[in-house]
Design a protein around this motif. Structure first.
Motif, PDB file in Angstrom:
ATOM      1  N   MET A 194       0.832  -1.176   0.000  1.00  0.00           N
ATOM      2  CA  MET A 194       0.000   0.000   0.000  1.00  0.00           C
ATOM      3  C   MET A 194       0.884   1.249   0.000  1.00  0.00           C
ATOM      4  SD  MET A 194      -3.027   0.918   2.608  1.00  0.00           S
ATOM      5  CE  MET A 194      -3.432   2.606   2.862  1.00  0.00           C
ATOM      6  N   ILE A 195       0.438   2.268  -0.712  1.00  0.00           N
ATOM      7  CA  ILE A 195       1.186   3.512  -0.867  1.00  0.00           C
ATOM      8  C   ILE A 195       0.586   4.581   0.034  1.00  0.00           C
ATOM      9  CG2 ILE A 195       1.859   5.302  -2.505  1.00  0.00           C
ATOM     10  CD1 ILE A 195       1.331   3.164  -4.717  1.00  0.00           C
ATOM     11  N   ASP A 196       1.450   5.350   0.668  1.00  0.00           N
ATOM     12  CA  ASP A 196       1.000   6.491   1.450  1.00  0.00           C
ATOM     13  C   ASP A 196       1.794   7.705   0.995  1.00  0.00           C
ATOM     14  OD1 ASP A 196      -0.308   8.019   3.378  1.00  0.00           O
ATOM     15  OD2 ASP A 196       1.113   7.467   4.953  1.00  0.00           O
ATOM     16  N   LEU A 197       1.084   8.746   0.594  1.00  0.00           N
ATOM     17  CA  LEU A 197       1.689  10.016   0.216  1.00  0.00           C
ATOM     18  C   LEU A 197       1.216  11.060   1.204  1.00  0.00           C
ATOM     19  CD1 LEU A 197       0.938   9.724  -3.573  1.00  0.00           C
ATOM     20  CD2 LEU A 197       3.219   9.976  -2.619  1.00  0.00           C
ATOM     21  N   GLY A 198       2.102  11.924   1.647  1.00  0.00           N
ATOM     22  CA  GLY A 198       1.682  12.936   2.604  1.00  0.00           C
ATOM     23  C   GLY A 198       2.549  14.172   2.541  1.00  0.00           C
ATOM     24  N   TYR A 199       2.119  15.165   3.287  1.00  0.00           N
ATOM     25  CA  TYR A 199       2.827  16.442   3.307  1.00  0.00           C
ATOM     26  C   TYR A 199       2.609  17.131   4.643  1.00  0.00           C
ATOM     27  CZ  TYR A 199      -1.522  19.043   3.032  1.00  0.00           C
ATOM     28  OH  TYR A 199      -2.753  19.579   3.321  1.00  0.00           O
ATOM     29  N   SER A 200       3.441  18.116   4.899  1.00  0.00           N
ATOM     30  CA  SER A 200       3.228  19.047   6.006  1.00  0.00           C
ATOM     31  C   SER A 200       3.701  20.403   5.513  1.00  0.00           C
ATOM     32  CB  SER A 200       3.995  18.620   7.256  1.00  0.00           C
ATOM     33  OG  SER A 200       5.378  18.657   7.021  1.00  0.00           O
ATOM     34  N   LEU A 201       2.953  21.433   5.866  1.00  0.00           N
ATOM     35  CA  LEU A 201       3.333  22.784   5.461  1.00  0.00           C
ATOM     36  C   LEU A 201       4.286  23.372   6.487  1.00  0.00           C
ATOM     37  CD1 LEU A 201      -0.088  24.139   4.173  1.00  0.00           C
ATOM     38  CD2 LEU A 201       1.860  23.344   2.828  1.00  0.00           C
ATOM     39  N   SER A 202       5.201  24.186   6.019  1.00  0.00           N
ATOM     40  CA  SER A 202       6.223  24.775   6.866  1.00  0.00           C
ATOM     41  C   SER A 202       5.739  26.051   7.527  1.00  0.00           C
ATOM     42  CB  SER A 202       7.454  25.089   6.010  1.00  0.00           C
ATOM     43  OG  SER A 202       8.421  25.763   6.764  1.00  0.00           O
ATOM     44  N   ARG A 203       6.091  26.216   8.784  1.00  0.00           N
ATOM     45  CA  ARG A 203       5.844  27.487   9.467  1.00  0.00           C
ATOM     46  C   ARG A 203       7.001  28.454   9.214  1.00  0.00           C
ATOM     47  NH1 ARG A 203       1.615  26.878  13.167  1.00  0.00           N
ATOM     48  NH2 ARG A 203       1.183  24.728  13.726  1.00  0.00           N
ATOM     49  N   ARG A 204       8.158  27.914   8.842  1.00  0.00           N
ATOM     50  CA  ARG A 204       9.333  28.753   8.582  1.00  0.00           C
ATOM     51  C   ARG A 204       9.237  29.495   7.256  1.00  0.00           C
ATOM     52  NH1 ARG A 204      13.795  24.458   8.872  1.00  0.00           N
ATOM     53  NH2 ARG A 204      14.120  25.449   6.891  1.00  0.00           N
ATOM     54  N   PHE A 205       8.502  28.940   6.300  1.00  0.00           N
ATOM     55  CA  PHE A 205       8.398  29.534   4.973  1.00  0.00           C
ATOM     56  C   PHE A 205       6.931  29.767   4.623  1.00  0.00           C
ATOM     57  CE2 PHE A 205      12.266  26.938   5.024  1.00  0.00           C
ATOM     58  CZ  PHE A 205      13.207  27.892   4.672  1.00  0.00           C
ATOM     59  N   PRO A 206       6.278  30.710   5.307  1.00  0.00           N
ATOM     60  CA  PRO A 206       4.858  30.946   5.016  1.00  0.00           C
ATOM     61  C   PRO A 206       4.687  31.665   3.675  1.00  0.00           C
ATOM     62  CG  PRO A 206       5.650  32.576   6.562  1.00  0.00           C
ATOM     63  CD  PRO A 206       6.784  31.600   6.344  1.00  0.00           C
ATOM     64  N   ASP A 207       3.489  31.549   3.111  1.00  0.00           N
ATOM     65  CA  ASP A 207       3.178  32.268   1.880  1.00  0.00           C
ATOM     66  C   ASP A 207       3.128  33.762   2.182  1.00  0.00           C
ATOM     67  OD1 ASP A 207       2.895  29.783   0.762  1.00  0.00           O
ATOM     68  OD2 ASP A 207       0.722  29.788   0.816  1.00  0.00           O
ATOM     69  N   PRO A 208       3.510  34.602   1.224  1.00  0.00           N
ATOM     70  CA  PRO A 208       3.425  36.050   1.453  1.00  0.00           C
ATOM     71  C   PRO A 208       1.990  36.459   1.779  1.00  0.00           C
ATOM     72  CG  PRO A 208       4.616  35.557  -0.581  1.00  0.00           C
ATOM     73  CD  PRO A 208       4.041  34.266  -0.080  1.00  0.00           C
ATOM     74  N   PRO A 209       1.788  37.302   2.780  1.00  0.00           N
ATOM     75  CA  PRO A 209       0.427  37.650   3.210  1.00  0.00           C
ATOM     76  C   PRO A 209      -0.381  38.392   2.153  1.00  0.00           C
ATOM     77  CG  PRO A 209       2.056  38.930   4.429  1.00  0.00           C
ATOM     78  CD  PRO A 209       2.806  37.939   3.598  1.00  0.00           C
ATOM     79  N   GLN A 210       0.261  39.058   1.213  1.00  0.00           N
ATOM     80  CA  GLN A 210      -0.455  39.802   0.187  1.00  0.00           C
ATOM     81  C   GLN A 210      -0.848  38.935  -1.014  1.00  0.00           C
ATOM     82  OE1 GLN A 210       2.752  40.002   0.895  1.00  0.00           O
ATOM     83  NE2 GLN A 210       3.976  40.109  -0.971  1.00  0.00           N
TER      84      GLN A 210
END
Length: 164
Positions: free
Chosen positions: A1-17
């Motif tokens: 069985m395959i498991d793909l996953g992710y976690s978003l970084s707090r160190r590199f947030p998207d620009p707020p604008q």
């Protein structure tokens, strides 16, 4: 069985604008949604993962779907003994994942883990899981970012790789 996953970084947030509704493909693939990803063989209890914090996770899902299709170009499909190769390069690094398909199986190796044996997946299962991962990731990102669900590039991506 395959498991793909992710976690978003707090160190590199998207620009707020950021206006996600009008973000172009380059921004969606390379500048936004940074974090880490993993690809695991649950049965063997082994995984390939990043721990860098800056991997564009949407680009990873998008590229994975492209690669699964690329290694399926031989018209003989799972009957083909000829090896099909593809690489998934990470944007800000020389590291990559290498995909090799022979018959109906795809071996995945990471050049940052040269001593690890390859993960081996059934091609049809990898296609299904890659597309499910892409759609689940998009759903998560749309929930987090106003306007992203209205972005034409996201619509195009979802139609290009429908769930199997």
């Amino acid at each position: 069985m395959i498991d793909l996953g992710y976690s978003l970084s707090r160190r590199f947030p998207d620009p707020p604008q950021t206006d996600y509704r009008t973000a172009d493909v380059h921004a969606l693939r390379h500048d936004l949604f940074c974090g880490d990803v993993y690809l695991a063989d649950v049965k063997e209890d082994r995984e390939l993962s990043t721990a860098w914090g800056w991997v564009p996770v949407l680009d990873f899902a998008w590229a994975l779907c492209d690669i699964v299709e690329k290694v399926d170009r031989d018209p003989r499909g799972s009957r083909s003994a000829q090896t099909q190769f593809a690489e998934l390069d990470f944007t800000e690094s020389t590291d990559c994942l290498v995909f090799e398909r022979r018959f109906g199986w795809v071996e995945v190796t990471a050049d940052w883990a040269p001593d690890d044996p390859p993960l081996t997946f059934d091609h049809k299962a990898l296609r299904r899981e890659a597309r499910d991962f892409l759609h689940d990731l998009i759903a998560d990102l749309v929930d987090m970012h106003d306007g992203l669900g209205d972005n034409p590039a996201i619509w195009d991506l979802q139609s290009r790789f429908p769930r199997v």
